[in-house]
Scaffold this motif. Structure first.
Motif, PDB file in Angstrom:
ATOM      1  N   UNK A 140       0.862  -1.195   0.000  1.00  0.00           N
ATOM      2  CA  UNK A 140       0.000   0.000   0.000  1.00  0.00           C
ATOM      3  C   UNK A 140       0.890   1.234   0.000  1.00  0.00           C
ATOM      4  N   UNK A 141       1.027   1.838  -1.152  1.00  0.00           N
ATOM      5  CA  UNK A 141       1.980   2.927  -1.312  1.00  0.00           C
ATOM      6  C   UNK A 141       1.441   4.278  -0.872  1.00  0.00           C
ATOM      7  N   UNK A 142       0.131   4.431  -0.887  1.00  0.00           N
ATOM      8  CA  UNK A 142      -0.400   5.781  -0.651  1.00  0.00           C
ATOM      9  C   UNK A 142      -1.327   5.880   0.554  1.00  0.00           C
ATOM     10  N   UNK A 143      -1.565   4.749   1.251  1.00  0.00           N
ATOM     11  CA  UNK A 143      -2.476   4.842   2.402  1.00  0.00           C
ATOM     12  C   UNK A 143      -1.681   5.230   3.642  1.00  0.00           C
ATOM     13  N   UNK A 144      -2.119   6.280   4.342  1.00  0.00           N
ATOM     14  CA  UNK A 144      -1.335   6.748   5.498  1.00  0.00           C
ATOM     15  C   UNK A 144      -1.374   5.755   6.655  1.00  0.00           C
ATOM     16  N   UNK A 145      -0.235   5.296   7.046  1.00  0.00           N
ATOM     17  CA  UNK A 145      -0.119   4.295   8.117  1.00  0.00           C
ATOM     18  C   UNK A 145      -0.633   4.813   9.462  1.00  0.00           C
ATOM     19  N   UNK A 146      -0.333   6.065   9.827  1.00  0.00           N
ATOM     20  CA  UNK A 146      -0.806   6.527  11.138  1.00  0.00           C
ATOM     21  C   UNK A 146      -2.328   6.473  11.294  1.00  0.00           C
ATOM     22  N   UNK A 147      -3.050   6.439  10.181  1.00  0.00           N
ATOM     23  CA  UNK A 147      -4.520   6.406  10.269  1.00  0.00           C
ATOM     24  C   UNK A 147      -5.086   4.995  10.127  1.00  0.00           C
TER      25      UNK A 147
END
Lengths: 282, 332
Positions: A140-147
């Motif tokens: 997953x290149x564009x999904x923000x990990x902190x969220x």
């Protein structure tokens, strides 16, 4: 010749501290198995015709003097090395040389003798690295990990099991040696492994901290549902306290494969493995 | 630095850059156009270096690739749309990066650096020697192109660069930075940072080290080629000097100057070097000597670059203001 446990061997009088729950079925097929494995490094034979099997619910310790072949065996069991002869199976599949990435996704985790951390990652990020693998989110290149709530939940669970909840935002390099060791193992647990190989998990940890670290590991293994644990350890007190079965290696061969009460009752084995009788002070 | 404060600073910086064509002479806007090309290329370069731990000494290859692609698209094929040149350059960057990266990412440290340096030297030799294809040392002309379908016929080249093209590049740079910000904060970005710190441990946690390094190499190649397209458009020329190893060194210089441990560090480095080089060139013929001395000082005294310095200063100011705020509150 190795001393094998007999089929009518009496169970240990007391359940070992860290043993995973026993399987409900009788004689399950081995989770991990080495069959007549040999390993040569050039002309030097590190392992000679070694056969071991670890089943669901077992806590197996591998012991032996330096140079006995423990690390080579662990490297073969974790698919890092290809045996010169023989086969290694994990859940019935030949895993010779498949590499750690494949094994990590199939349910095997490993920790190292020397503490392995990511110095510039926080505790939360270190655990999340494994959780990302486990949840199949690595590309997953564009999904923000902190969220990512799933990852955050898993990180919090694992950190809680290892008493690292208050250190989630701390850089790994700033942790104490004992905390680094716990984080090293915690990150492996975040893979939700069925089998975990712990290579001297208390090395470099002070004597006072050893039992606490081991108790934390054993408790976490139970809570995380780990099916089998393989421990490589020099500290015979820890081995005696936690193992359901002990495999002793000497000069690349299996010297003994026995339950703890039989293992520690055999002075020849003890002398070969530790050079003296356990409990006898110098 | 808190997330909100950092965003505010970035917004202020972007606003200030947007005002340059309106408030400053066209010379300065024209001067900053290559900065945007370098900034985009360095965002990609730092994914490889700062986030994956792979220092390339041949990354200028991709800038040259972008410029030559623009020359072929507009000059040879006659397609005058700049967006087509950008897409073609991005595709060319990907196509070239995949085989080169496949081989290079098996190595780390000095071996990776030397291999990428060799790639750059090979590319330079090809561009220099295959005169009938590449124009040799004369290079290839990059004709003027349309922006978003608009010809801007009333503008001369300087006006176009200092006006519409400046804002085009600013927007493109902002989009590239936003995209890269998402990448480095994604699960993919986390796995890159983990393999940078400890590849063996990362593998045991299921990180596909070679695949992820290759992906980072490919993304950085795409960013480099896009940045090179801007450089080619600005000068109107794609020539072999773009891929020469000294140009790759230029990219490393910018990254170290700005600080590779910060997301925007390389961008700050690109801006600082663009302005610094312009000032030094007007002051002394020994400007390279001064730049070299500055780089040495930065490495010794500011290992985290200008961005690191800015963060330290802001933290210091924050600490100083916190007690004074507290004492004011207590007094009140």
């Amino acid at each position: 010749m190795s001393r094998q446990p007999t089929s009518n061997a009496a169970p240990p009088a007391e359940e070992p501290k860290g043993a995973p729950p026993r399987p409900t079925e009788h004689a399950p097929s081995p989770l991990i198995e080495a069959r007549s494995v040999c390993k040569n490094y050039g002309a030097f034979r590190a392992l000679e015709n070694v056969s071991i099997a670890v089943r669901e619910g077992e806590f197996v310790s591998i012991v032996g003097p330096n140079g006995a072949g423990k690390t080579t065996l662990v490297n073969l069991l974790t698919g890092l090395l290809v045996p010169t002869k023989g086969e290694v199976y994990f859940k019935g599949r030949n895993i010779a040389g498949v590499g750690p990435v494949t094994l990590a996704t199939q349910g095997m985790a490993r920790t190292f003798q020397l503490v392995q951390i990511f110095p510039e990652l926080t505790v939360a990020e270190t655990i999340a690295t494994a959780a990302v693998t486990r949840q199949g989110k690595r590309w997953r290149l564009l999904s923000p990990l902190p969220q990512d709530a799933e990852i955050a939940t898993r990180v919090a669970e694992i950190a809680g099991l290892f008493g690292l909840s208050s250190r989630l935002a701390t850089l790994s390099r700033l942790l104490s040696q004992g905390e680094k060791k716990l984080l090293d193992v915690a990150s492996a647990f975040a893979l939700d492994p069925q089998v975990i190989l712990l290579d001297e998990p208390t090395s470099g940890v002070s004597t006072a901290e050893k039992h606490a670290v081991m108790a934390t590991l054993a408790g976490a293994a139970r809570a995380a549902g780990v099916q089998a644990i393989i421990l490589v350890e020099h500290d015979m007190d820890l081995v005696a306290a936690y193992s359901r079965r002990i495999i002793a290696l000497s000069e690349g061969r299996v010297l003994a494969d026995l339950p703890p009460e039989k293992f520690f009752a055999d002075p020849v084995i003890i002398e070969t493995v530790v050079g003296k009788r356990r409990g006898v002070s110098c | 630095m808190k997330h909100g404060s950092a965003l505010l600073l970035v917004a202020i910086a972007a606003g200030a850059l947007a005002l340059v064509p309106l408030l400053a002479p066209p010379f300065y806007a024209n001067l900053l156009v290559p900065f945007y090309g370098y900034a985009i290329a360095l965002l990609g370069f730092n994914l490889l270096f700062g986030y994956s731990g792979l220092l390339s000494f041949g990354h200028a290859l991709f800038l040259g690739l972008g410029a030559y692609t623009a020359a072929v698209v507009a000059g040879v094929w006659g397609i005058k749309e700049f967006e087509v040149a950008l897409l073609a350059a991005a595709l060319a960057g990907l196509i070239v990066a995949l085989p080169l990266g496949w081989l290079a990412v098996r190595y780390r440290g000095i071996f990776f650096g030397m291999l990428t340096l060799a790639y750059g030297m090979l590319a330079h030799a090809v561009l220099f020697k295959f005169y009938h294809l590449t124009g040799g040392d004369s290079g290839m002309r990059v004709p003027r192109m349309h922006l978003l379908g608009l010809e801007f016929a009333a503008y001369n080249k300087i006006e176009l660069l200092a006006g519409p093209f400046y804002y085009y590049c600013l927007t493109l740079c902002a989009l590239a930075a936003f995209l890269m910000w998402r990448i480095v904060r994604s699960p993919f970005g986390l796995h890159l940072r983990s393999l940078r710190d400890n590849a063996q441990k990362a593998e045991y946690l299921g990180v596909r080290v070679h695949q992820f390094r290759l992906a980072a190499f490919a993304i950085s190649g795409i960013y480099g080629a896009v940045g090179g397209t801007i450089l080619g458009f600005r000068t109107g020329l794609a020539d072999p000097e773009l891929v020469y190893w000294t140009h790759s060194g230029h990219l490393v210089f910018m990254t170290v100057l700005g600080g590779f441990s910060s997301f925007l560090g390389p961008v700050i480095g690109a801006l600082a070097l663009t302005l610094l080089q312009d000032q030094l060139q007007s002051l002394t013929q020994y400007w390279r000597l001064v730049l070299g001395a500055i780089l040495a000082l930065v490495v010794i005294f500011l290992p985290r670059g200008l961005a690191g310095l800015a963060i330290d200063v802001s933290l210091l100011l924050g600490r100083r203001s916190a007690p004074s705020t507290a004492s004011t509150t207590e007094t009140a």
